[in-house]
Design a protein around this motif. Structure first.
Motif, PDB file in Angstrom:
ATOM      1  N   SER A  56      -1.957   8.015  19.310  1.00 26.72           N
ATOM      2  CA  SER A  56      -2.233   8.294  17.914  1.00 26.72           C
ATOM      3  C   SER A  56      -3.654   7.886  17.549  1.00 26.72           C
ATOM      4  CB  SER A  56      -1.221   7.588  17.007  1.00 26.72           C
ATOM      5  OG  SER A  56      -1.513   6.214  16.958  1.00 26.72           O
TER       6      SER A  56
ATOM      7  N   LEU B 110       0.535   1.190  11.982  1.00 31.73           N
ATOM      8  CA  LEU B 110      -0.213   0.480  10.951  1.00 31.73           C
ATOM      9  C   LEU B 110       0.160  -1.003  10.947  1.00 31.73           C
ATOM     10  CD1 LEU B 110       0.082   3.113   8.082  1.00 31.73           C
ATOM     11  CD2 LEU B 110      -1.860   2.706   9.609  1.00 31.73           C
TER      12      LEU B 110
ATOM     13  N   ARG C  52      -7.825  -3.274   5.323  1.00 30.56           N
ATOM     14  CA  ARG C  52      -7.662  -4.563   5.981  1.00 30.56           C
ATOM     15  C   ARG C  52      -8.920  -5.421   5.933  1.00 30.56           C
ATOM     16  NH1 ARG C  52      -5.911  -2.075  10.657  1.00 30.56           N
ATOM     17  NH2 ARG C  52      -7.804  -2.904  11.603  1.00 30.56           N
TER      18      ARG C  52
ATOM     19  N   ARG D  17      -5.468   9.503  12.869  1.00 32.67           N
ATOM     20  CA  ARG D  17      -6.675   8.700  13.023  1.00 32.67           C
ATOM     21  C   ARG D  17      -7.284   8.364  11.673  1.00 32.67           C
ATOM     22  NH1 ARG D  17     -10.881   8.762  17.186  1.00 32.67           N
ATOM     23  NH2 ARG D  17     -12.463   7.320  16.433  1.00 32.67           N
TER      24      ARG D  17
ATOM     25  N   THR E  85      -5.727   8.053   8.895  1.00 27.34           N
ATOM     26  CA  THR E  85      -4.880   7.040   8.256  1.00 27.34           C
ATOM     27  C   THR E  85      -5.142   5.658   8.840  1.00 27.34           C
ATOM     28  OG1 THR E  85      -3.218   8.746   7.912  1.00 27.34           O
ATOM     29  CG2 THR E  85      -2.484   6.475   7.692  1.00 27.34           C
ATOM     30  N   LEU E  86      -5.289   5.597  10.146  1.00 21.49           N
ATOM     31  CA  LEU E  86      -5.550   4.295  10.767  1.00 21.49           C
ATOM     32  C   LEU E  86      -6.918   3.747  10.342  1.00 21.49           C
ATOM     33  CD1 LEU E  86      -4.057   5.073  14.299  1.00 21.49           C
ATOM     34  CD2 LEU E  86      -3.108   3.487  12.602  1.00 21.49           C
TER      35      LEU E  86
ATOM     36  N   ILE F 246       0.829  -1.200   0.000  1.00 19.30           N
ATOM     37  CA  ILE F 246       0.000   0.000   0.000  1.00 19.30           C
ATOM     38  C   ILE F 246       0.866   1.253   0.000  1.00 19.30           C
ATOM     39  CG2 ILE F 246      -1.646   1.333   1.391  1.00 19.30           C
ATOM     40  CD1 ILE F 246      -2.496  -1.544   2.440  1.00 19.30           C
TER      41      ILE F 246
ATOM     42  N   ILE G 159      -1.340  -7.956   3.799  1.00 18.80           N
ATOM     43  CA  ILE G 159      -0.730  -6.651   3.518  1.00 18.80           C
ATOM     44  C   ILE G 159       0.703  -6.736   4.035  1.00 18.80           C
ATOM     45  CG2 ILE G 159      -0.782  -4.179   4.004  1.00 18.80           C
ATOM     46  CD1 ILE G 159      -3.852  -4.456   4.304  1.00 18.80           C
TER      47      ILE G 159
ATOM     48  N   GLY H  12      -6.630  10.325  17.488  1.00 16.44           N
ATOM     49  CA  GLY H  12      -6.913  11.169  16.332  1.00 16.44           C
ATOM     50  C   GLY H  12      -6.443  12.593  16.507  1.00 16.44           C
TER      51      GLY H  12
ATOM     52  N   TYR I  95      -6.666   2.362   6.855  1.00 14.96           N
ATOM     53  CA  TYR I  95      -6.086   1.025   6.897  1.00 14.96           C
ATOM     54  C   TYR I  95      -7.097  -0.005   7.391  1.00 14.96           C
ATOM     55  CZ  TYR I  95      -1.302   1.491   5.372  1.00 14.96           C
ATOM     56  OH  TYR I  95      -0.185   1.635   4.585  1.00 14.96           O
TER      57      TYR I  95
END
Lengths: 306, 306
Positions: free
Chosen positions: B6, B25, A122, A112, A114-115, A101, A132, B9, A118
């Protein structure tokens, strides 16, 4: 417009059109041993897997403002990005196995977000047992770009290209077409299970997934096979509330379009209903000898870069 | 700052730092059979290649305004994008075989620019017998993004990870460090030939390519191996006109950094000079037991997203 004109540098990408730009780029590449199918099919097909198998390679990206709106939920964006990529493995009856990715996002994007992105990526990967295995992040002054590259395998005797269609073949589509933008494009399921079942029980001649709409994609399938086609537009399986034109042109259906011998069509219809009672399978027409038919004018579809 | 914070957020990517964001991640990913080395090494290493071999997967991107200037020659941009990706195969002593290219560019970008970009990509690919087997284009309202994903192989007994270093190992770097931004970052040669030669004749314990600068990368190599390090800064091979600080921190050297038994060091130095008389190989220090040493304060390197 031809390659010579484009090389003069007066043609811009937007004018050239994605298909033509890619043709020009492809024409410049060297042939290479080990490459069984290069650019122009849903995945690249190469040597290098275990005995009896082929390696499938695919990359696909989604861009903020082009493929999703800035205020869309990050889990939905992640779902779409991964599902689009895996849909190309379904198109070849392959099994996706590994994904990388690449996330290019503004520096001020929240961790947040970005998580959550993912989490969406996922969800799809886990559902289809795709690992991944890495990736990269970079900053940008522009919109978010998410690029997924995936590797998979297919048994040599089961991979289906776009090129094997024959005049007279029956044409089928899974699911319903049109109106994807209302929701489906963010939560569709790649048709991997269906595609694997199809090649276990039937000999498909040609297959692809519908990403730009039947109106853009069916002509590509026919061209790759060197045939024409005839479609009964009234037979098209339409999403509730969609017109025939929408079913043909909206795009982002991510359903399977495939061709097989008309002798297998009746048996397929019966067995499909038993195996996948919730998912329609519709015979929409047939391939013809190449000079017999041309795409009807309603077939314009959706093309990036145009 | 930790993963829990993290996830609230309130932390933005720019603050989090690429290494920490990636750690967060990675921590969320499922373990998967077939994955031998996932995120955190130069390439992912997975099952699925032919007998006796491992599959290597890598994705890398360059972004306009981050990795190259908008007015840079497109052939040079293409060269850099492909060479960076192949350098990660050198880092594992692997052979890159296939590449896919994703180009996200504004609609008004000239087709000539795109064809020239591909000429640069192709030059590197052809030189190392890598087949470009597909890719994708999309439009964007922002800067150009070029993402390359590549697949390759390495013999099971020859792949070198970052994790095998031992206290006492001699540390070597190829080439000269620092000042890459003046030109080298746009026309460097990935050290694939050198890396393949190294594992044919020596047993390397750990290796990586220097992309973010010795100051950022050496601590990563040491951490992956669970050791510390000591460097003789005066011994560092510097590009003409560069200070020690520049050699440590400039980044984008794309040279090899590796560790092997001190018993092999003298023999290596002699054989290297015969085989690669034009390319310096320098012993810069050694690994230590992990608690012995910490990175000196000059070791900050260059980190994206920070």
């Amino acid at each position: 417009m031809n390659l010579r004109e484009s090389a003069k540098g007066r043609i811009r990408c937007g004018e050239l059109g994605e298909d033509r730009l890619i043709s020009a780029l492809v024409a410049s590449l060297k042939a290479h041993p080990g490459v069984i199918a290069g650019p122009g099919d849903d995945c690249a097909v190469v040597d290098g897997a275990g005995a009896g198998e082929l390696l499938l390679l695919k990359t696909d990206c989604v861009v903020e403002g082009v493929h999703f709106l800035p205020n869309e939920k990050p889990t939905a964006i992640g779902w779409k990005a991964m599902a689009r990529t895996l849909s190309d493995f379904a198109a070849m009856s392959g099994r996706p196995r590994y994904a990388l990715i690449t996330l290019v996002a503004p520096r001020e994007r929240e961790a947040r977000w970005t998580l959550e992105l993912y989490r969406g990526l996922r969800s799809v990967a886990d559902r289809f047992s795709v690992a991944i295995v890495g990736g990269e992040t970079s900053s940008t002054a522009g919109p978010v770009v998410i690029s997924i590259s995936a590797t998979g395998t297919v048994e040599k005797e089961r991979w289906v290209s776009r090129a094997g269609g024959e005049a007279g073949d029956a044409l089928f589509v899974t699911g319903k077409l049109g109106g994807s933008i209302r929701r489906k494009h963010l939560n569709f399921l790649p048709r991997i299970e269906e595609s694997r079942w199809l090649t276990k029980h039937f000999r498909l001649h040609a297959m692809m997934d519908l990403s730009d709409g039947l109106g853009a994609d069916l002509p590509r399938l026919a061209q790759a096979s060197g045939v024409g086609f005839e479609i009964d537009e009234r037979a098209l399986p339409r999403t509730r509330g969609c017109s025939i034109a929408q079913a043909i042109n909206d795009g982002e259906d991510y359903e399977l379009l495939f061709a097989l011998s008309p002798n297998d069509a009746a048996k397929l219809a019966v067995q499909w209903r038993k195996k996948f009672p919730q998912l329609p399978l519709t015979r929409i027409g047939h391939f013809t000898a190449s000079s017999e038919s041309a795409p009807p004018p309603s077939f314009h579809g959706f093309l990036h870069f145009s």
